[in-house]
Design a protein around this motif. Structure first.
Motif, mmCIF file in Angstrom:
data_model
loop_
_atom_site.group_PDB
_atom_site.id
_atom_site.type_symbol
_atom_site.label_atom_id
_atom_site.label_comp_id
_atom_site.label_asym_id
_atom_site.label_seq_id
_atom_site.Cartn_x
_atom_site.Cartn_y
_atom_site.Cartn_z
ATOM 1 N N ARG A 138 35.959 37.474 49.747
ATOM 2 C CA ARG A 138 34.520 37.214 49.893
ATOM 3 C C ARG A 138 34.144 37.044 51.369
ATOM 4 O O ARG A 138 33.062 37.446 51.795
ATOM 5 N N GLU A 139 35.047 36.445 52.146
ATOM 6 C CA GLU A 139 34.789 36.276 53.574
ATOM 7 C C GLU A 139 34.749 37.633 54.279
ATOM 8 O O GLU A 139 33.913 37.861 55.163
ATOM 9 N N LEU A 140 35.652 38.532 53.894
ATOM 10 C CA LEU A 140 35.643 39.878 54.483
ATOM 11 C C LEU A 140 34.303 40.564 54.243
ATOM 12 O O LEU A 140 33.723 41.166 55.149
ATOM 13 N N ARG A 141 33.819 40.478 53.018
ATOM 14 C CA ARG A 141 32.535 41.122 52.703
ATOM 15 C C ARG A 141 31.379 40.433 53.428
ATOM 16 O O ARG A 141 30.470 41.100 53.929
ATOM 17 N N SER A 142 31.407 39.115 53.496
ATOM 18 C CA SER A 142 30.303 38.396 54.153
ATOM 19 C C SER A 142 30.284 38.662 55.653
ATOM 20 O O SER A 142 29.242 38.582 56.291
ATOM 21 N N ARG A 143 31.435 39.001 56.225
ATOM 22 C CA ARG A 143 31.503 39.306 57.655
ATOM 23 C C ARG A 143 31.210 40.773 57.955
ATOM 24 O O ARG A 143 31.323 41.207 59.101
ATOM 25 N N GLY A 144 30.838 41.520 56.948
ATOM 26 C CA GLY A 144 30.403 42.892 57.171
ATOM 27 C C GLY A 144 31.457 43.951 56.993
ATOM 28 O O GLY A 144 31.198 45.128 57.283
ATOM 29 N N TYR A 145 32.674 43.596 56.542
ATOM 30 C CA TYR A 145 33.695 44.622 56.322
ATOM 31 C C TYR A 145 33.324 45.421 55.082
ATOM 32 O O TYR A 145 33.239 44.887 53.978
ATOM 33 N N SER A 146 33.094 46.726 55.253
ATOM 34 C CA SER A 146 32.660 47.576 54.143
ATOM 35 C C SER A 146 33.727 48.563 53.711
ATOM 36 O O SER A 146 33.465 49.426 52.873
ATOM 37 N N GLY A 147 34.930 48.463 54.283
ATOM 38 C CA GLY A 147 36.004 49.366 53.887
ATOM 39 C C GLY A 147 36.559 49.020 52.518
ATOM 40 O O GLY A 147 36.133 48.070 51.856
ATOM 41 N N ASP A 148 37.539 49.807 52.074
ATOM 42 C CA ASP A 148 38.139 49.596 50.756
ATOM 43 C C ASP A 148 39.063 48.383 50.771
ATOM 44 O O ASP A 148 39.808 48.155 51.726
ATOM 45 N N ILE A 149 38.997 47.611 49.696
ATOM 46 C CA ILE A 149 39.902 46.484 49.485
ATOM 47 C C ILE A 149 40.627 46.725 48.171
ATOM 48 O O ILE A 149 40.002 46.900 47.124
ATOM 49 N N VAL A 150 41.956 46.754 48.221
ATOM 50 C CA VAL A 150 42.775 46.983 47.031
ATOM 51 C C VAL A 150 43.457 45.674 46.654
ATOM 52 O O VAL A 150 44.156 45.074 47.470
ATOM 53 N N LEU A 151 43.224 45.232 45.427
ATOM 54 C CA LEU A 151 43.808 43.986 44.936
ATOM 55 C C LEU A 151 44.966 44.306 44.013
ATOM 56 O O LEU A 151 44.799 45.010 43.015
ATOM 57 N N VAL A 152 46.147 43.788 44.335
ATOM 58 C CA VAL A 152 47.335 43.947 43.497
ATOM 59 C C VAL A 152 47.524 42.665 42.701
ATOM 60 O O VAL A 152 47.692 41.584 43.275
ATOM 61 N N THR A 153 47.466 42.787 41.380
ATOM 62 C CA THR A 153 47.583 41.608 40.526
ATOM 63 C C THR A 153 48.241 42.002 39.216
ATOM 64 O O THR A 153 48.186 43.166 38.802
ATOM 65 N N GLU A 154 48.862 41.033 38.570
ATOM 66 C CA GLU A 154 49.509 41.296 37.282
ATOM 67 C C GLU A 154 48.554 41.114 36.116
ATOM 68 O O GLU A 154 48.896 41.460 34.991
ATOM 69 N N LYS A 155 47.362 40.565 36.362
ATOM 70 C CA LYS A 155 46.383 40.347 35.295
ATOM 71 C C LYS A 155 45.018 40.851 35.740
ATOM 72 O O LYS A 155 44.093 40.066 35.963
ATOM 73 N N PRO A 156 44.850 42.174 35.871
ATOM 74 C CA PRO A 156 43.577 42.705 36.378
ATOM 75 C C PRO A 156 42.419 42.527 35.422
ATOM 76 O O PRO A 156 41.272 42.406 35.847
ATOM 77 N N ALA A 157 42.685 42.512 34.111
ATOM 78 C CA ALA A 157 41.586 42.377 33.149
ATOM 79 C C ALA A 157 40.878 41.034 33.318
ATOM 80 O O ALA A 157 39.647 40.956 33.303
#
Length: 360
Positions: A138-157
């Motif tokens: 959320r901090e990345l987005r609030s600071r204006g970063y508009s690039g792709d963010i990939v989240l690796v997680t074992e429970k994506p649903a």
């Protein structure tokens, strides 16, 4: 010899594509539709005494139920072919539409569940979904970063139901496994954040990430301060001991409330009055730190540290000379609504954040 090699490579590519298509049911239905179209068009042109082009045109408009009426069957055999073409055309067309729609829905569901392979580069990879990693995204987005963010997680649903962050791609799998990290394109990432709520697992992930990517900036969360050095040895560029930092903040709030209030203000970017940014020191190369400080103060910025070759110099001496590769850490006021940012402020850029993270 080169031409023969190129031809052989093309032949292998076409063979691979053909095998992939043959394994897809939509290819079988499309092949049936092609055969029905050719059989109907050729037979209709023969029994009606028309050209092949006209027969194929009639078959296509009949199969798709367009029916302009410019060509109509005039013989009993032609009418029989027309009836068969209408029935076969509707069946084939319906099958194609339903299969295509099903594939689209399945692809969307697989993406939502994280069963995908991200193919981008210079992106940000966040490994593990914890309160700390969520705040980081959320901090990345609030600071204006508009690039792709990939989240690796074992429970994506479960994550997909909780968050509404735009541009977040989910990759499902065990982050300690090489295959999962490759699907997240970690080897081409610009920055990686690791937060797993388990220091031992975090160490394994950092080791795996560093093994795949030698240039990305890796930031890891340490729950216990004694593991900070271990994470650095595993390959993390920056380690944030969140629990230890939180405890020190609680104590500082009691003994030195002003310092604690300052840190709190910085950490709440949406409501804070000040922010911390980095600006390149190249325009000030060769100048003394005190002279640069006075110059930047006139633009509403206060330098507090110098980042030099991966090392942070806090509270530099007045006569410290700036180098062209240095980066200045500055404190700037948050502009009020409708106000412009202080002149010379280097706001975070959306696409360039990860791109410039090649090293620490």
């Amino acid at each position: 010899m080169v031409l023969a090699a190129a031809v052989e490579a093309l032949r292998r590519l076409l063979a691979r594509l053909a095998r992939r298509l043959r394994s897809n049911i939509i290819f079988d239905v499309a092949l049936i539709a092609m055969l029905v179209w050719l059989a109907s068009g050729i037979s209709f042109s023969l029994v009606e005494g028309l050209g092949l082009q006209e027969g194929l045109y009639w078959a296509l408009e009949t199969m798709t139920t367009v029916g302009y009426g410019d060509i109509v069957p005039r013989t009993p055999a032609g009418r029989l072919i027309a009836m068969l073409t209408i029935v076969a055309g509707i069946a084939v067309y319906t099958a194609l539409v339903s299969i295509a729609a099903g594939n689209i829905v399945e692809a969307a569901e697989r993406r939502r569940q994280g069963y995908i392979r991200y193919r981008g580069a210079r992106h940000v990879v966040v490994i593990g979904w914890t309160p700390a990693s969520e705040a980081a995204v959320r901090e990345l987005r609030s600071r204006g970063y508009s690039g792709d963010i990939v989240l690796v997680t074992e429970k994506p649903a479960a994550v997909a139901k909780e968050i509404d962050i735009e541009g977040l791609t989910l990759v499902r799998g065990d982050p300690t496994r090489r295959e999962t990290l490759l699907r997240a394109s970690v080897h081409r990432a610009g920055m990686v954040v690791v937060s797993t709520n388990d220091d031992a697992k975090t160490v394994l992930v950092v080791l795996a990430v560093r093994g795949l990517n030698h240039s990305a900036r890796i930031v890891a969360e340490a729950l216990h301060p004694e593991n900070v050095e271990l994470l650095h040895k595993a390959g993390a560029d920056i380690v944030v001991p969140t629990r230890d930092l939180g405890g020190r903040m609680l104590a500082a709030s009691l003994l030195e409330p002003g310092a604690a209030m300052f840190v709190e203000n910085i950490s709440r970017i949406e409501e804070g009055l000040i922010e911390i940014h980095e600006i390149p020191a190249a325009p000030y190369a060769g100048k003394r730190y005190i002279d640069v400080l006075l110059e930047l103060r006139r633009h509403g910025m206060t330098p507090v540290a110098i980042r030099r070759r991966g090392r942070l110099i806090t509270n530099p001496a007045d006569d410290t000379l700036l180098e062209s590769d240095d980066v200045l850490v500055v404190v700037v006021p948050t502009p009020a609504a409708g106000e412009a940012a202080p002149q010379g402020e280097a706001a975070p850029s959306g696409g360039g954040g990860a791109g410039g993270a090649g090293g620490s």
